[in-house]
Design a protein around this motif. Structure first.
Motif, PDB file in Angstrom:
ATOM      1  N   LEU A  43       0.769  -1.212  -0.028  1.00  0.00           N
ATOM      2  CA  LEU A  43       0.106  -0.081  -0.079  1.00  0.00           C
ATOM      3  C   LEU A  43       1.014   1.315  -0.028  1.00  0.00           C
ATOM      4  O   LEU A  43       1.803   1.339   0.789  1.00  0.00           O
ATOM      5  CB  LEU A  43      -1.022   0.078   1.137  1.00  0.00           C
ATOM      6  N   TYR A  44       0.390   2.329  -0.806  1.00  0.00           N
ATOM      7  CA  TYR A  44       1.072   3.673  -0.986  1.00  0.00           C
ATOM      8  C   TYR A  44       0.094   4.654  -0.664  1.00  0.00           C
ATOM      9  O   TYR A  44      -0.981   4.520  -1.293  1.00  0.00           O
ATOM     10  CB  TYR A  44       1.884   3.940  -2.150  1.00  0.00           C
ATOM     11  N   GLN A  45       0.054   5.603   0.164  1.00  0.00           N
ATOM     12  CA  GLN A  45      -0.687   6.704   0.583  1.00  0.00           C
ATOM     13  C   GLN A  45      -0.257   8.095   0.638  1.00  0.00           C
ATOM     14  O   GLN A  45       1.179   8.282   1.022  1.00  0.00           O
ATOM     15  CB  GLN A  45      -1.645   6.302   1.906  1.00  0.00           C
ATOM     16  N   SER A  46      -1.169   8.820   0.398  1.00  0.00           N
ATOM     17  CA  SER A  46      -0.595  10.356   0.564  1.00  0.00           C
ATOM     18  C   SER A  46      -1.873  11.173   0.912  1.00  0.00           C
ATOM     19  O   SER A  46      -2.925  10.478   1.034  1.00  0.00           O
ATOM     20  CB  SER A  46      -0.086  11.086  -0.643  1.00  0.00           C
ATOM     21  N   ARG A  47      -1.668  12.304   1.715  1.00  0.00           N
ATOM     22  CA  ARG A  47      -2.764  13.095   2.325  1.00  0.00           C
ATOM     23  C   ARG A  47      -2.459  14.377   2.292  1.00  0.00           C
ATOM     24  O   ARG A  47      -1.068  14.821   2.614  1.00  0.00           O
ATOM     25  CB  ARG A  47      -3.263  12.620   3.542  1.00  0.00           C
ATOM     26  N   ALA A  48      -3.318  15.503   2.348  1.00  0.00           N
ATOM     27  CA  ALA A  48      -3.074  16.869   2.212  1.00  0.00           C
ATOM     28  C   ALA A  48      -4.185  17.542   2.882  1.00  0.00           C
ATOM     29  O   ALA A  48      -5.589  17.126   2.633  1.00  0.00           O
ATOM     30  CB  ALA A  48      -2.457  17.501   0.685  1.00  0.00           C
ATOM     31  N   PHE A  49      -4.047  18.555   3.456  1.00  0.00           N
ATOM     32  CA  PHE A  49      -5.030  19.490   4.165  1.00  0.00           C
ATOM     33  C   PHE A  49      -5.328  20.730   3.443  1.00  0.00           C
ATOM     34  O   PHE A  49      -4.522  21.395   3.300  1.00  0.00           O
ATOM     35  CB  PHE A  49      -4.558  19.854   5.764  1.00  0.00           C
ATOM     36  N   GLN A 114      -6.351   9.429  10.937  1.00  0.00           N
ATOM     37  CA  GLN A 114      -6.521   8.244  10.945  1.00  0.00           C
ATOM     38  C   GLN A 114      -6.272   7.210   9.879  1.00  0.00           C
ATOM     39  O   GLN A 114      -5.971   8.044   8.696  1.00  0.00           O
ATOM     40  CB  GLN A 114      -7.887   7.740  11.416  1.00  0.00           C
ATOM     41  N   LYS A 115      -6.174   5.905   9.853  1.00  0.00           N
ATOM     42  CA  LYS A 115      -5.684   5.259   8.625  1.00  0.00           C
ATOM     43  C   LYS A 115      -7.128   5.029   7.808  1.00  0.00           C
ATOM     44  O   LYS A 115      -8.065   5.480   8.002  1.00  0.00           O
ATOM     45  CB  LYS A 115      -5.579   3.635   9.129  1.00  0.00           C
ATOM     46  N   SER A 116      -6.668   4.890   6.477  1.00  0.00           N
ATOM     47  CA  SER A 116      -7.719   4.934   5.441  1.00  0.00           C
ATOM     48  C   SER A 116      -8.878   3.731   5.682  1.00  0.00           C
ATOM     49  O   SER A 116      -8.400   2.647   6.091  1.00  0.00           O
ATOM     50  CB  SER A 116      -7.161   4.708   3.968  1.00  0.00           C
TER      51      SER A 116
END
Length: 419
Positions: A43-49, A114-116
């Motif tokens: 798994l690869y993830q990214s996030r931005a606010f 939190q986690k996806s």
């Protein structure tokens, strides 16, 4: 009603995606997450606010990320900032023809840490990122000693022909070749060790193998004469530069973060044997992640004792484009490119050019591809540091991709007899 759109929903990986959100409360803080699994299930993830506008809208072409994996206006930031869940994994596509990467975009109406999957997102979209177009044809190559895969664009041609070489990863790496074929080039992704019946480990570079591959490509009826191009990275770029120096079939060469001399293994071509410059294992360093940095590991080609191993770039028949990441932590690629350009100038040649990218690391890949700062490497007990910082590396990948295509279109021109 929240609405998350990503257009186009299905596209080649070098095409940008326009992400927008509508129906938000005015000035609402939101989190956008991207996630993808590779073919092994990693798994690869990214996030931005982000903060919505007064109209309750969000357009990533204009809105700055306030925090997360990047900050500022970066329309494709969710893609190039993807991080592996397991440390030191590298995102690579193996099956380039039959399936895309499916990237899920999730919207949360808060700063979500939190986690996806732990909380239901308020909206989701899935985008398909393809590595070739349906019209491209893949041909397995097993002729003479040559092993690889040939990617042919649609139509009769003839097309400018390229050989694509990767480095110490070994095996057959196809994602760059397949995408270049979708852009109008006929590309042979060439394996040279750790694939099929080729040697399991690289112990020497036999340039006649690469000459055989070049002649095989040029003999194909859909390949434009009289010469081919070489696109190459890392150890492959060292070999690519040697091909430019010694093989008459090579008319243009792109070297991405390579060396200007022979290192680690001897190079053989007919009666010529070039012994490698000595390396210094005691100069290897571990970083704070426990990964190994090889930047100072190699000997210096400028040293008088090492001149016999320096490649004679002045003999190259065609132009050479050096693409260099200034934050390459694997090899001192900037210094090697500068040495090669100095050597060309001393011989009255102006056929070399360097594109130097601040903040870019060793593994300069396709546009919008996630930075791989460090990863496991074949045959080593420790991961290797490649270097790079996400924003600079992303900018380099996007710019270099266009420059590579322009370079080959400019210099791989048909001979007069075929015009």
């Amino acid at each position: 009603m929240f609405q998350l759109t990503a257009t186009p929903a299905s596209a080649l990986v070098d095409e940008p995606v326009h992400i927008r959100v509508t129906g938000l409360p005015p000035l609402q803080m939101v989190t956008l997450m991207a996630s993808v699994k590779d073919e092994k299930g990693n798994l690869y993830q990214s996030r931005a606010f982000y903060r919505a506008s007064k109209d309750g809208e969000l357009d990533l072409k204009q809105a700055p990320a306030l925090g997360g994996h990047y900050v500022g206006v970066h329309p494709m930031g969710l893609f190039w900032s993807l991080k592996p869940e397991k440390a030191f994994e590298r995102l690579i596509k193996k099956d380039v023809m039959n399936s895309p990467f499916w990237i899920t975009l999730d919207l949360y109406d808060s700063v979500y840490l939190q986690k996806s999957g732990e909380v239901q997102p308020r909206a989701s979209q899935v985008v398909q990122r393809w590595f070739s177009s349906p019209e491209v044809r893949r041909v397995q190559v097993q002729e003479g000693r040559v092993r690889g895969a040939l990617f042919l664009p649609p139509g009769e041609g003839p097309f400018p022909g390229l050989i694509d070489l990767f480095g110490g990863i070994g095996g057959l790496v196809e994602h760059r070749a397949s995408l270049l074929a979708a852009r109008g080039f006929a590309v042979l992704a060439l394996a040279y060790f750790a694939y099929a019946d080729l040697p399991k480990q690289l112990q020497e570079v036999d340039l006649e193998y690469f000459e055989e591959a070049a002649n095989l490509l040029l003999a194909h009826p859909k390949i434009q004469k009289p010469g081919i191009g070489v696109i190459s990275v890392s150890k492959g770029a060292e070999i690519g530069l040697a091909m430019a120096c010694y093989l008459k079939e090579v008319a243009a060469t792109v070297c991405i973060n390579g060396c200007n001399a022979i290192f680690e293994f001897p190079l053989r071509y007919r009666d010529l044997v070039i012994t490698p410059i000595p390396s210094f294992p005691e100069r290897m360093e571990f970083n704070n992640m426990g990964a190994l940095c090889l930047r100072h590991y190699k000997g210096n080609p400028r040293d008088a004792l090492n001149q016999h191993s320096v490649l004679p770039v002045e003999k190259a028949q065609g132009p050479i484009l050096f693409i260099i990441g200034e934050d390459d932590q694997c090899i001192n690629s900037k210094e090697y490119a500068e040495q090669a350009l100095d050597q060309l100038r001393r011989h009255g040649r102006s056929s070399g050019r360097m594109l130097l990218y601040p903040g870019a690391g060793h593994l300069i890949e396709l546009p919008y591809w996630p930075l791989c700062y460090a990863s496991w490497s074949r045959g080593l007990a420790f991961p290797l540091v490649w270097g790079g910082e996400p924003v600079g590396h992303a900018a380099a990948q996007e710019h270099a991709w266009g420059e590579i295509q322009k370079f080959f279109r400019q210099h791989l021109v048909p001979s007069r007899s075929t015009l």
